[in-house]
Design a protein around this motif. Structure first.
Motif, PDB file in Angstrom:
ATOM      1  N   LEU A  80      32.711  36.005  34.770  1.00  0.00           N
ATOM      2  CA  LEU A  80      32.244  34.615  34.745  1.00  0.00           C
ATOM      3  C   LEU A  80      33.283  33.686  34.126  1.00  0.00           C
ATOM      4  N   ALA A  81      34.070  34.237  33.189  1.00  0.00           N
ATOM      5  CA  ALA A  81      35.124  33.437  32.559  1.00  0.00           C
ATOM      6  C   ALA A  81      36.369  33.337  33.441  1.00  0.00           C
ATOM      7  N   GLY A  82      36.379  34.103  34.556  1.00  0.00           N
ATOM      8  CA  GLY A  82      37.532  34.075  35.447  1.00  0.00           C
ATOM      9  C   GLY A  82      38.672  34.971  35.004  1.00  0.00           C
ATOM     10  N   TRP A  83      38.411  35.867  34.054  1.00  0.00           N
ATOM     11  CA  TRP A  83      39.456  36.777  33.557  1.00  0.00           C
ATOM     12  C   TRP A  83      39.479  38.045  34.421  1.00  0.00           C
ATOM     13  N   TRP A  84      39.909  37.900  35.653  1.00  0.00           N
ATOM     14  CA  TRP A  84      39.840  39.032  36.583  1.00  0.00           C
ATOM     15  C   TRP A  84      40.757  40.177  36.197  1.00  0.00           C
ATOM     16  N   TRP A  85      41.847  39.867  35.490  1.00  0.00           N
ATOM     17  CA  TRP A  85      42.761  40.912  35.023  1.00  0.00           C
ATOM     18  C   TRP A  85      42.031  41.891  34.098  1.00  0.00           C
ATOM     19  N   LEU A  86      40.992  41.395  33.413  1.00  0.00           N
ATOM     20  CA  LEU A  86      40.181  42.249  32.547  1.00  0.00           C
ATOM     21  C   LEU A  86      38.938  42.747  33.279  1.00  0.00           C
ATOM     22  N   ALA A  87      38.321  41.868  34.058  1.00  0.00           N
ATOM     23  CA  ALA A  87      37.038  42.191  34.684  1.00  0.00           C
ATOM     24  C   ALA A  87      37.132  43.377  35.645  1.00  0.00           C
ATOM     25  N   VAL A  88      38.187  43.423  36.464  1.00  0.00           N
ATOM     26  CA  VAL A  88      38.284  44.498  37.470  1.00  0.00           C
ATOM     27  C   VAL A  88      38.454  45.877  36.812  1.00  0.00           C
ATOM     28  N   PRO A  89      39.380  46.045  35.840  1.00  0.00           N
ATOM     29  CA  PRO A  89      39.450  47.348  35.158  1.00  0.00           C
ATOM     30  C   PRO A  89      38.148  47.709  34.439  1.00  0.00           C
ATOM     31  N   VAL A  90      37.469  46.704  33.876  1.00  0.00           N
ATOM     32  CA  VAL A  90      36.195  46.982  33.211  1.00  0.00           C
ATOM     33  C   VAL A  90      35.145  47.431  34.223  1.00  0.00           C
ATOM     34  N   ALA A  91      35.167  46.851  35.427  1.00  0.00           N
ATOM     35  CA  ALA A  91      34.230  47.280  36.471  1.00  0.00           C
ATOM     36  C   ALA A  91      34.449  48.748  36.814  1.00  0.00           C
ATOM     37  N   VAL A  92      35.717  49.177  36.874  1.00  0.00           N
ATOM     38  CA  VAL A  92      36.019  50.598  37.095  1.00  0.00           C
ATOM     39  C   VAL A  92      35.431  51.435  35.959  1.00  0.00           C
ATOM     40  N   ALA A  93      35.601  50.954  34.720  1.00  0.00           N
ATOM     41  CA  ALA A  93      35.064  51.666  33.558  1.00  0.00           C
ATOM     42  C   ALA A  93      33.538  51.736  33.607  1.00  0.00           C
ATOM     43  N   VAL A  94      32.891  50.664  34.073  1.00  0.00           N
ATOM     44  CA  VAL A  94      31.423  50.679  34.221  1.00  0.00           C
ATOM     45  C   VAL A  94      31.011  51.814  35.154  1.00  0.00           C
ATOM     46  N   CYS A  95      31.686  51.906  36.294  1.00  0.00           N
ATOM     47  CA  CYS A  95      31.330  52.937  37.281  1.00  0.00           C
ATOM     48  C   CYS A  95      31.526  54.338  36.722  1.00  0.00           C
ATOM     49  N   LEU A  96      32.630  54.551  36.009  1.00  0.00           N
ATOM     50  CA  LEU A  96      32.881  55.874  35.429  1.00  0.00           C
ATOM     51  C   LEU A  96      31.859  56.203  34.346  1.00  0.00           C
ATOM     52  N   ALA A  97      31.549  55.223  33.492  1.00  0.00           N
ATOM     53  CA  ALA A  97      30.573  55.454  32.423  1.00  0.00           C
ATOM     54  C   ALA A  97      29.185  55.699  33.002  1.00  0.00           C
ATOM     55  N   ALA A  98      28.831  54.955  34.048  1.00  0.00           N
ATOM     56  CA  ALA A  98      27.541  55.164  34.697  1.00  0.00           C
ATOM     57  C   ALA A  98      27.481  56.541  35.350  1.00  0.00           C
ATOM     58  N   PHE A  99      28.608  56.963  35.930  1.00  0.00           N
ATOM     59  CA  PHE A  99      28.679  58.289  36.551  1.00  0.00           C
ATOM     60  C   PHE A  99      28.421  59.378  35.515  1.00  0.00           C
ATOM     61  N   VAL A 100      29.056  59.253  34.339  1.00  0.00           N
ATOM     62  CA  VAL A 100      28.867  60.248  33.278  1.00  0.00           C
ATOM     63  C   VAL A 100      27.411  60.258  32.806  1.00  0.00           C
ATOM     64  N   GLN A 101      26.832  59.066  32.614  1.00  0.00           N
ATOM     65  CA  GLN A 101      25.438  58.998  32.164  1.00  0.00           C
ATOM     66  C   GLN A 101      24.504  59.599  33.210  1.00  0.00           C
ATOM     67  N   MET A 102      24.720  59.249  34.474  1.00  0.00           N
ATOM     68  CA  MET A 102      23.899  59.792  35.552  1.00  0.00           C
ATOM     69  C   MET A 102      24.033  61.314  35.610  1.00  0.00           C
ATOM     70  N   HIS A 103      25.253  61.803  35.451  1.00  0.00           N
ATOM     71  CA  HIS A 103      25.511  63.239  35.512  1.00  0.00           C
ATOM     72  C   HIS A 103      24.793  63.976  34.381  1.00  0.00           C
ATOM     73  N   ASP A 104      24.858  63.427  33.167  1.00  0.00           N
ATOM     74  CA  ASP A 104      24.148  64.053  32.045  1.00  0.00           C
ATOM     75  C   ASP A 104      22.639  64.017  32.265  1.00  0.00           C
ATOM     76  N   ALA A 105      22.144  62.936  32.859  1.00  0.00           N
ATOM     77  CA  ALA A 105      20.705  62.859  33.163  1.00  0.00           C
ATOM     78  C   ALA A 105      20.315  63.893  34.219  1.00  0.00           C
ATOM     79  N   MET A 106      21.208  64.139  35.176  1.00  0.00           N
ATOM     80  CA  MET A 106      20.932  65.161  36.197  1.00  0.00           C
ATOM     81  C   MET A 106      20.632  66.518  35.569  1.00  0.00           C
ATOM     82  N   HIS A 107      21.319  66.802  34.460  1.00  0.00           N
ATOM     83  CA  HIS A 107      21.179  68.103  33.793  1.00  0.00           C
ATOM     84  C   HIS A 107      20.250  68.054  32.578  1.00  0.00           C
ATOM     85  N   ASN A 108      19.540  66.943  32.408  1.00  0.00           N
ATOM     86  CA  ASN A 108      18.662  66.784  31.241  1.00  0.00           C
ATOM     87  C   ASN A 108      19.413  67.073  29.945  1.00  0.00           C
ATOM     88  N   ALA A 109      20.657  66.588  29.865  1.00  0.00           N
ATOM     89  CA  ALA A 109      21.519  66.909  28.733  1.00  0.00           C
ATOM     90  C   ALA A 109      21.517  65.843  27.645  1.00  0.00           C
TER      91      ALA A 109
END
Length: 253
Positions: free
Chosen positions: A34-63
């Motif tokens: 929203l601030a227009g800081w795309w140099w930061l926003a795009v790498p953070v979006a990648v980090a969101v996806c990876l962090a969500a993947f890890v959380q989803m994966h741990d939930a898959m295994h009830n871990a």
């Protein structure tokens, strides 16, 4: 869970960090976009996806040490963060654990392909997994289709926001999530199953994993996860140090 891994559970503080991480990153993405800081926003979006993947994966295994209803909700919500059905991916992932790299392991198939095939067929692989999850577990059809519908609603909202306000915040996130999905067969299947834990890159990742980086842990200790699936991703480095080492040949191509 293997009984000798039962002590490797998250503390209350660790669990809060694991649950909050993808959502805190999503808030950071939204604010920086929203601030227009795309140099930061795009790498953070990648980090969101990876962090969500890890959380989803741990939930898959009830871990994550959650009650069953809470765990089911986390599986749905973390899946939505990467625009996926968490329950659909759970079906093919648990099949992967049970029949690793056999002909009846659709998730693990990219690990048996050539790298060039992973590159060109990978983007379609995630769609194939959606079909396979319905075939393997028709009793979860309702929640799979509900999560798919919720994903479609999210995408519709992103498009509407763009046409109504001109904001591309949602569309850029969609693009990043699509890229992560298209390359998932590479980073979530091909590399972990092709690279032995003795490989220098895996050894480096194992050292880095000790500073609380679950995404790195999932890469460095993939063989440990296959043997001790109920250990949370964030604690795999401890499992590797404290538990009997698993045989690697069971899940490497």
């Amino acid at each position: 869970m293997k009984k000798n891994s039962a002590h490797l559970q998250l503390t209350t503080g660790q669990r809060r960090i694991e649950l909050a991480r993808p959502w805190a990153l999503a808030a950071l993405y939204t604010a920086s976009a929203l601030a227009g800081w795309w140099w930061l926003a795009v790498p953070v979006a990648v980090a969101v996806c990876l962090a969500a993947f890890v959380q989803m994966h741990d939930a898959m295994h009830n871990a994550l040490g959650l009650s069953k209803p809470t765990n089911e909700r986390i599986l749905t919500l973390s899946g939505l963060l990467i625009l996926k059905s968490g329950h659909a991916l759970q079906v093919t992932h648990l099949r992967h654990h049970g029949r690793c790299l056999t002909d009846d392991d659709p998730e693990g198939a990219p690990a048996t392909w050539s790298f060039s095939r992973v590159l060109w067929q990978g983007p379609w692989h995630i769609l194939m997994l959606r079909r396979e999850s319905l075939r393997i577990a028709p009793h979860t059809r309702r929640i799979q289709l509900l999560e798919t519908a919720l994903t479609a609603v999210l995408l519709a909202v992103f498009v509407c926001v763009y046409f109504l306000t001109g904001s591309v915040v949602g569309l850029v996130y969609w693009g990043v999530a699509f890229f992560m999905s298209a390359t998932m067969p590479i980073w979530a299947s091909y590399i972990p199953h092709r690279m032995a834990s003795r490989h220098p890159a895996a050894r480096t990742a194992a050292a880095l994993a000790q500073i609380w980086t679950p995404v790195v842990s999932s890469f460095a200790f993939h063989h440990v996860h296959h043997h001790y699936p109920r250990v949370p991703t964030a604690l795999l480095y401890r499992a590797a140090a404290e538990l009997p080492p698993p045989p690697e040949h069971n899940h490497h191509h």
